[in-house]
Design a protein around this motif. Structure first.
Motif, PDB file in Angstrom:
ATOM      1  N   HIS A   1      72.655 -80.115  29.662  1.00  0.00           N
ATOM      2  CA  HIS A   1      71.490 -80.422  30.503  1.00  0.00           C
ATOM      3  C   HIS A   1      71.367 -81.924  30.667  1.00  0.00           C
ATOM      4  CE1 HIS A   1      67.961 -79.229  32.669  1.00  0.00           C
ATOM      5  NE2 HIS A   1      67.182 -80.038  31.963  1.00  0.00           N
ATOM      6  N   SER A   2      70.920 -82.347  31.861  1.00  0.00           N
ATOM      7  CA  SER A   2      70.751 -83.770  32.167  1.00  0.00           C
ATOM      8  C   SER A   2      69.427 -83.998  32.870  1.00  0.00           C
ATOM      9  CB  SER A   2      71.885 -84.278  33.062  1.00  0.00           C
ATOM     10  OG  SER A   2      73.142 -84.121  32.438  1.00  0.00           O
ATOM     11  N   TYR A   3      68.902 -85.212  32.704  1.00  0.00           N
ATOM     12  CA  TYR A   3      67.794 -85.701  33.512  1.00  0.00           C
ATOM     13  C   TYR A   3      68.334 -86.872  34.315  1.00  0.00           C
ATOM     14  CZ  TYR A   3      64.771 -82.908  30.484  1.00  0.00           C
ATOM     15  OH  TYR A   3      64.186 -81.870  29.809  1.00  0.00           O
ATOM     16  N   GLY A   4      68.593 -86.653  35.582  1.00  0.00           N
ATOM     17  CA  GLY A   4      69.229 -87.676  36.394  1.00  0.00           C
ATOM     18  C   GLY A   4      70.629 -87.958  35.876  1.00  0.00           C
ATOM     19  N   ALA A   5      70.907 -89.221  35.594  1.00  0.00           N
ATOM     20  CA  ALA A   5      72.239 -89.593  35.111  1.00  0.00           C
ATOM     21  C   ALA A   5      72.355 -89.500  33.601  1.00  0.00           C
ATOM     22  CB  ALA A   5      72.552 -91.026  35.553  1.00  0.00           C
ATOM     23  N   VAL A   6      71.267 -89.126  32.922  1.00  0.00           N
ATOM     24  CA  VAL A   6      71.262 -89.088  31.453  1.00  0.00           C
ATOM     25  C   VAL A   6      71.484 -87.656  30.978  1.00  0.00           C
ATOM     26  CG1 VAL A   6      69.951 -89.565  29.363  1.00  0.00           C
ATOM     27  CG2 VAL A   6      69.686 -91.045  31.369  1.00  0.00           C
ATOM     28  N   THR A   7      72.579 -87.428  30.259  1.00  0.00           N
ATOM     29  CA  THR A   7      72.863 -86.110  29.687  1.00  0.00           C
ATOM     30  C   THR A   7      72.133 -85.996  28.365  1.00  0.00           C
ATOM     31  OG1 THR A   7      75.039 -86.048  30.738  1.00  0.00           O
ATOM     32  CG2 THR A   7      74.664 -84.531  28.912  1.00  0.00           C
TER      33      THR A   7
ATOM     34  N   GLN B   1      71.680 -76.957  33.139  1.00  0.00           N
ATOM     35  CA  GLN B   1      72.536 -77.233  34.288  1.00  0.00           C
ATOM     36  C   GLN B   1      73.862 -76.492  34.191  1.00  0.00           C
ATOM     37  OE1 GLN B   1      72.523 -81.546  34.318  1.00  0.00           O
ATOM     38  NE2 GLN B   1      71.010 -81.541  35.954  1.00  0.00           N
TER      39      GLN B   1
END
Length: 372
Positions: A24-30, A69
């Motif tokens: 799972h990621s938030y934007g470019a941060v995994t 994701q």
């Protein structure tokens, strides 16, 4: 029909929750990196780690409040719940701030999910009062939420989550808003509730004390991965990495070079001094010349002791009062070492000798980034 008992027995032994390849990621941060985890039926599992380690995100994915994701497997009681909405998963969540309805009575709060499922009013009341009795709130069905203490509100939140008979109760830092005395009381109550109900508990916390006190197993998380998974004793006594050692409260952590292996013991060069410690990494993974960490708890460092073991000359620093004990730093060839005392020692020389047992000192492979 002859095979039925064997099938049932196998089902009883299968994990209640199976996760495989969760990303799972938030934007470019995994925030979750290929997480795989099996949770046994009736187990008390704790997801432990610092802020940003991914533990709450993983809990939300299990609850169905967020979709991963990418995922290879997500089974609850043998059923695929990968994309199932939250209301189709037999799990309940208790949040840190309780999320109780202030305009409802205690009983109405507990009955809320039963009402949504159109359970008849007499049955709702019966179940709610039974659950309130279980959490020691007998006779408070008609109380208003504002009339309750923080600990009582927490128990209402637990009763509301347990009344539906979930397969898993998810606890997202539920003790974080309570004072120290209430936290200790609620730790005992959570342990007893798990025993009384047989429900699987998954707790998220950043407190290693909570994790060690309540859990059957702990998954220590760091930067979206599971750093170490094991019993509380495993993590407390045999941390596999420097990060695990520091997070689990080893005050004294040193870097060195592995010089030799003596059975289960490692001989380590730290700043030109030699110490012995218990290997916590697999012996085959450690070879002479490897960079390693060595860690010892402050309470296992002894001062002016004739006992055999690791011994080094030390110069005393100023004591630090910690409430229930004193920590005293000592300058040594190994670096600064902390020793812990229940009472401030009298007539402790400025220059002395400190000792610690090789069995109490853990040695493991040092990760490429230094702390791993």
């Amino acid at each position: 029909m002859e095979g039925t008992p064997a099938i049932c027995a196998e089902s009883a032994r299968s994990p209640i929750l199976q996760l495989g390849g969760v990303w799972h990621s938030y934007g470019a941060v995994t925030v979750l990196h290929n997480i795989s985890l099996h949770v046994e039926r009736g187990e008390f599992l704790t997801l432990l780690g610092p802020s940003g380690s991914g533990k709450s995100t993983l809990l939300r994915i299990i609850a169905g409040l967020e979709n991963p994701q990418k995922v290879a497997m997500m089974l609850l009681d043998g059923m695929d719940i990968t994309w199932a909405p939250a209301n189709e998963r037999n799990v309940s969540t208790v949040f840190q701030h309780f999320a109780l309805f202030p305009h409802m009575s205690v009983g109405e709060n507990v009955e809320y999910s039963l009402k949504l499922r159109r359970i008849p009013a007499p049955e709702r009341r019966r179940r709610a009062e039974s659950m309130l009795s279980l959490v020691r709130l007998t006779g408070k069905y008609d109380r208003r939420i504002y009339q309750l203490s923080g600990g009582e509100r927490q128990r209402v939140a637990l009763a509301r989550s347990l009344v539906m008979g979930p397969d898993i109760l998810l606890l997202d830092e539920p003790l974080g808003a309570l004072d120290e005395r209430l936290r200790l009381d609620m730790q005992r109550e959570l342990i007893e509730l798990r025993r009384a109900t047989g429900v699987t508990f998954i707790l998220v916390t950043h407190s290693q004390e909570e994790a060690v006190s309540m859990s059957d197993r702990i998954a220590l998380m760091r930067a979206g991965t599971i750093e170490q998974l094991g019993s509380p004793n495993d993590l407390f006594s045999r941390p596999q990495t420097e990060f695990a050692a520091r997070f689990m409260g080893f005050e004294n952590v040193m870097h060195g070079i592995l010089r030799a292996k003596r059975g289960d013991l490692a001989e380590v060069d730290v700043g030109g001094a030699t110490l012995l410690g218990r290997m916590v990494s697999k012996s085959a993974a450690m070879n002479p010349g490897d960079r390693v960490f060595a860690a010892i708890r402050a309470e296992h460092v002894e001062v002016d002791c004739q006992r055999t073991g690791n011994s080094v000359t030390a110069v005393r620093g100023d004591p630090i009062y910690k409430g229930r004990y004193y920590d005293i730093p000592f300058s040594t060839q190994l670096g600064t070492l902390i020793a812990r005392f229940g009472e401030l020692p009298v007539n402790l020389a400025c220059k002395t000798n400190i000792t610690f047992s090789p069995e109490r000192c853990v040695v493991g492979v040092l990760g490429p980034e230094g702390i791993h």
